[in-house]
Design an enzyme around this catalytic site. Structure first.
Site, PDB file in Angstrom:
ATOM      1  N   CYS A 270       0.802  -1.223   0.000  1.00 13.85           N
ATOM      2  CA  CYS A 270       0.000   0.000   0.000  1.00 13.85           C
ATOM      3  C   CYS A 270       0.837   1.275   0.000  1.00 13.85           C
ATOM      4  O   CYS A 270       0.735   2.098  -0.900  1.00 13.85           O
ATOM      5  CB  CYS A 270      -0.910   0.018   1.238  1.00 13.85           C
ATOM      6  SG  CYS A 270      -2.634  -0.351   0.900  1.00 13.85           S
ATOM      7  N   LEU A 271       1.637   1.436   1.035  1.00 12.11           N
ATOM      8  CA  LEU A 271       2.266   2.729   1.302  1.00 12.11           C
ATOM      9  C   LEU A 271       3.153   3.240   0.169  1.00 12.11           C
ATOM     10  O   LEU A 271       3.106   4.434  -0.156  1.00 12.11           O
ATOM     11  CB  LEU A 271       3.057   2.644   2.611  1.00 12.11           C
ATOM     12  CG  LEU A 271       3.392   3.970   3.292  1.00 12.11           C
ATOM     13  CD1 LEU A 271       2.156   4.838   3.459  1.00 12.11           C
ATOM     14  CD2 LEU A 271       4.042   3.716   4.645  1.00 12.11           C
TER      15      LEU A 271
END
Length: 432
Positions: A270-271
């Site tokens: 995600c990040l």
């Protein structure tokens, strides 16, 4: 509304597509909520293991999985034809970046093509995979509208971003508030009804597009602030200061400050990806997201900074990085998980090898690595083995990290995670 009421009465069969870190915990929460649930995944081996009560995710114990199966309301399947037999579908598939750095929505597109082929009227579809603002209506809605089907009448479509934090024992799928945005109000009503039985709080927003933007804001906030502290780390290193001590003192301020911590780079599913989705979409609209892209540049520079620090540490011992034997302690993208997707450890590894180092690793959560550039097995950590390495680079502070042994027997330690804060500085310890 007929479907919403059916959901509230728990008279539905729910489907979760994609049984990874997001989908499997969600499927189990749906079971606990009283729904009949089918978990759908294209990985035959994964489905076989799940049917046998074997969990591939640390956040889902084998006991929890067996308990779910024991209710007789949980099953797993590979055949997408099961989609025709369910009332709701939550889509939890990967949304990585492509080779050019643009959003890769091929998994989402493939999922909804399967849905289109097996759909029936009256179903609810909720996309949980991270995407750019507008994607649900621009990419998904046209597929489901084929044949003249009307959203909000023939089918219901919503976006509800996943907020899973693997390895976090305090915040789980159940107690993390769930943001929900529907394409229409009827869609939102159905989606809220689905999740309100399974999570503690629903946060309803005006549209699917708003919900998509919420997810990107959350992770862009983290990315930018991590970039800030990573750059602060470089400044402190240049000035001869301990960035960790600076952070500890700064976080005593009761307002206007939130601590973020440096590391060897961003990782995970995600990040490192989500802010790029946002900057890509902004660029399509003629806006340059300079801060987001600069933060990405800073975070991507950290593996090289770790290698430079390792080189300096070896130089102080009269050695060079070329020909050095180096052990990487921890290769997952964060502590106490099994996931190496996007892990900065792999970038550090590659850079060290380019400089002529011989690199091995030790990680209890990753017994072997079979990546395109790296194929290796985890090494034991003991007094004898540690003396055979010129340097140990600590990239992940796992709970199981044998700090005492490393501190006592390693020839040199480069600590990127402040794992050895309680051991004090010495001539052989170099902190990021």
């Amino acid at each position: 509304m007929q479907l919403a009421e059916k959901i509230r009465q728990k008279r539905i069969r729910a489907c979760v597509m994609g049984l990874g870190y997001v989908g499997l915990p969600l499927a189990l929460e749906f079971v606990r909520a009283g729904y009949r649930v089918v978990g759908l995944d294209s990985d035959n081996c994964r489905v076989r293991d799940l049917k046998e009560g074997k969990s591939h995710i640390l956040d889902v114990s084998a006991q929890c999985l067996v308990e779910g199966l024991g209710t007789n309301r949980l099953e797993f399947a590979c055949d997408p034809r099961v989609l025709a037999e369910v009332d709701t579908v939550s889509i939890c598939v990967p949304t990585p970046l492509g080779k050019t750095g643009d959003p890769d929505l091929s998994f989402v597109q493939s999922a909804f093509e399967s849905i289109r082929r097996h759909r029936r009227r009256g179903q609810l579809y909720v996309l949980e995979s991270t995407t750019y603002p507008g994607a649900t209506e621009e990419i998904v809605l046209p597929v489901l509208s084929e044949g003249g089907w009307q959203v909000g009448e023939d089918f219901y479509l919503a976006f509800s971003p996943e907020r899973v934090d693997p390895g976090n024992e305090r915040y789980t799928t159940r107690n993390i508030p769930k943001v929900v945005g529907g394409v229409t109000q009827n869609c939102a009503d159905c989606a809220c009804a689905l999740y309100e039985n399974a999570v503690v709080q629903i946060v309803r927003v005006a549209s699917a597009k708003v919900a998509e933007m919420v997810k990107l804001l959350e992770n862009t906030f983290r990315s930018v602030n991590i970039a800030l502290v990573n750059e602060m780390t470089k400044i402190c290193h240049t000035l001869g200061l301990d960035v960790w001590e600076v952070i500890e003192a700064a976080k005593t301020k009761p307002f206007g400050f939130m601590p973020f911590y440096p590391g060897p780079g961003l990782g995970g599913h995600c990040l490192p990806v989500d802010p790029i989705y946002l900057s890509w979409k902004a660029r399509q609209a003629g806006f340059e997201a300079n801060l987001i892209e600069l933060a990405d540049e800073v975070n991507n520079s950290m593996p090289r900074f770790v290698v430079d620090l390792t080189s300096k540490a070896l130089n102080k011992m009269g050695k060079t990085i070329k020909g050095a034997r180096i052990l990487l302690a921890g290769v997952t993208y964060k502590a106490d998980v099994t996931d190496i997707r996007g892990s900065p450890a792999l970038d550090v590894w590659t850079l060290l090898e380019r400089h002529g180092a011989s690199v091995l690793y030790s990680d209890p959560h990753v017994p072997d690595i079979d990546a395109p550039r790296i194929k290796a097995f985890s090494q034991p950590v003991n007094a004898e083995s540690l003396r055979g390495y010129d340097c140990v680079v600590v990239l992940v502070n796992h709970k199981s990290l044998d700090k005492e042994c490393i501190h006592a027997h390693a020839n040199c330690i480069v600590d990127t995670r402040n794992a050895f804060a309680d051991f004090g500085q010495n001539a052989l310890l170099f902190k990021l």
